[in-house]
Design a protein around this motif. Sequence first.
Motif, PDB file in Angstrom:
ATOM      1  N   ARG A   1      -9.362   4.087   3.482  1.00 42.18           N
ATOM      2  CA  ARG A   1      -7.920   3.839   3.584  1.00 42.18           C
ATOM      3  C   ARG A   1      -7.200   3.812   2.240  1.00 42.18           C
ATOM      4  N   LEU A   2      -7.907   3.542   1.167  1.00 41.84           N
ATOM      5  CA  LEU A   2      -7.280   3.502  -0.166  1.00 41.84           C
ATOM      6  C   LEU A   2      -6.060   2.573  -0.162  1.00 41.84           C
TER       7      LEU A   2
ATOM      8  N   ILE B   1      -8.502   9.663   3.367  1.00 40.56           N
ATOM      9  CA  ILE B   1      -7.965   8.625   4.247  1.00 40.56           C
ATOM     10  C   ILE B   1      -8.228   8.932   5.718  1.00 40.56           C
ATOM     11  N   HIS B   2      -8.001  10.179   6.117  1.00 40.83           N
ATOM     12  CA  HIS B   2      -8.026  10.500   7.551  1.00 40.83           C
ATOM     13  C   HIS B   2      -9.356  11.072   8.033  1.00 40.83           C
ATOM     14  N   ASP B   3     -10.073  11.768   7.175  1.00 42.04           N
ATOM     15  CA  ASP B   3     -11.369  12.315   7.577  1.00 42.04           C
ATOM     16  C   ASP B   3     -12.513  11.362   7.236  1.00 42.04           C
ATOM     17  N   ASP B   4     -12.456  10.795   6.032  1.00 37.33           N
ATOM     18  CA  ASP B   4     -13.543   9.917   5.579  1.00 37.33           C
ATOM     19  C   ASP B   4     -13.286   8.443   5.886  1.00 37.33           C
TER      20      ASP B   4
ATOM     21  N   GLU C   1      -9.298   0.347  -4.951  1.00 36.46           N
ATOM     22  CA  GLU C   1      -9.878   1.403  -4.112  1.00 36.46           C
ATOM     23  C   GLU C   1      -9.369   2.771  -4.544  1.00 36.46           C
ATOM     24  N   MET C   2      -8.091   2.856  -4.861  1.00 35.78           N
ATOM     25  CA  MET C   2      -7.515   4.124  -5.302  1.00 35.78           C
ATOM     26  C   MET C   2      -8.116   4.560  -6.634  1.00 35.78           C
ATOM     27  N   GLU C   3      -8.258   3.615  -7.552  1.00 33.04           N
ATOM     28  CA  GLU C   3      -8.814   3.943  -8.868  1.00 33.04           C
ATOM     29  C   GLU C   3     -10.266   4.418  -8.745  1.00 33.04           C
ATOM     30  N   GLU C   4     -11.043   3.740  -7.920  1.00 30.09           N
ATOM     31  CA  GLU C   4     -12.439   4.146  -7.725  1.00 30.09           C
ATOM     32  C   GLU C   4     -12.514   5.553  -7.156  1.00 30.09           C
ATOM     33  N   PHE C   5     -11.662   5.834  -6.176  1.00 25.82           N
ATOM     34  CA  PHE C   5     -11.633   7.162  -5.556  1.00 25.82           C
ATOM     35  C   PHE C   5     -11.221   8.235  -6.565  1.00 25.82           C
TER      36      PHE C   5
ATOM     37  N   SER D   1       0.821  -1.215   0.000  1.00 25.77           N
ATOM     38  CA  SER D   1       0.000   0.000   0.000  1.00 25.77           C
ATOM     39  C   SER D   1       0.854   1.263   0.000  1.00 25.77           C
ATOM     40  N   VAL D   2       1.986   1.221   0.701  1.00 24.69           N
ATOM     41  CA  VAL D   2       2.881   2.382   0.744  1.00 24.69           C
ATOM     42  C   VAL D   2       3.460   2.641  -0.639  1.00 24.69           C
ATOM     43  N   ILE D   3       3.911   1.589  -1.289  1.00 26.05           N
ATOM     44  CA  ILE D   3       4.493   1.719  -2.630  1.00 26.05           C
ATOM     45  C   ILE D   3       3.441   2.205  -3.624  1.00 26.05           C
ATOM     46  N   MET D   4       2.216   1.670  -3.520  1.00 23.42           N
ATOM     47  CA  MET D   4       1.142   2.101  -4.408  1.00 23.42           C
ATOM     48  C   MET D   4       0.825   3.578  -4.214  1.00 23.42           C
ATOM     49  N   HIS D   5       0.808   4.047  -2.959  1.00 25.24           N
ATOM     50  CA  HIS D   5       0.564   5.462  -2.687  1.00 25.24           C
ATOM     51  C   HIS D   5       1.677   6.324  -3.287  1.00 25.24           C
TER      52      HIS D   5
END
Length: 213
Positions: A127-128, A121-124, A133-137, A93-97
């Motif tokens: 976690r992405l 990630i932090h308010d809503d 999940e990242m692509e959808e976001f 996940s870190v590498i993807m971010h």
Amino acid sequence: MKKNIFSLSMLLFSVLVVASAHSADPHFEEDLHYFSIFPEQPGAEGDRVQVVEFFWYACPHCYTLEPHLNKWLEKKPENIEFMRIPAMFNRASVIMHAETYYALKLMGIAEKLHETIFSAIHDDKNRLNTQSEMEEFLEENGVDIEAYRKAMKSFAVQVQAKRAAVLAERFDVGGVPAIVVDGKFRTSGLEGNTLMQVTDYLIDMVVSEKSAK
């Protein structure tokens, strides 16, 4: 007797003034508030000073640093070269971010979405953590997903991600947020406003060293 009391009062007042002046001018210590980097790495050329922030989108301390960092960026001197570098810790996940940051940067929309990703990630509490999940976001936020996927696989993004990992190792970055000043000093593990104060302190040290040379 009254004269002696008055003199003693004035002396105490003077001591308090001096103490207050010192407390308003913070002193930071090496190996406590900041660390020297060995060996020193190349910084900015001439009288310019390079400031590098290492971050990770899922890091709560990086998120709380953001308003302090943004406030600092609004007032930073013209001789400061600022750069963000995403963490490349050995987790998927870190590498993807990190690669997402570089992909969005390649697309020219990294700064536009930087705080949006943090907030998701932090308010809503989204976690992405996965690519889907990242692509959808990102798609929900108007990003061309095909262009994003192409950028993620690009040579440019892969090179930048590898460089981020190399620089983190050279600067001995073991946690985030961390700020590296001109390849000479690293500060981390401090609260937002204090972290930026130490950064200014280190910038002043580097500027003095460069002026002396």
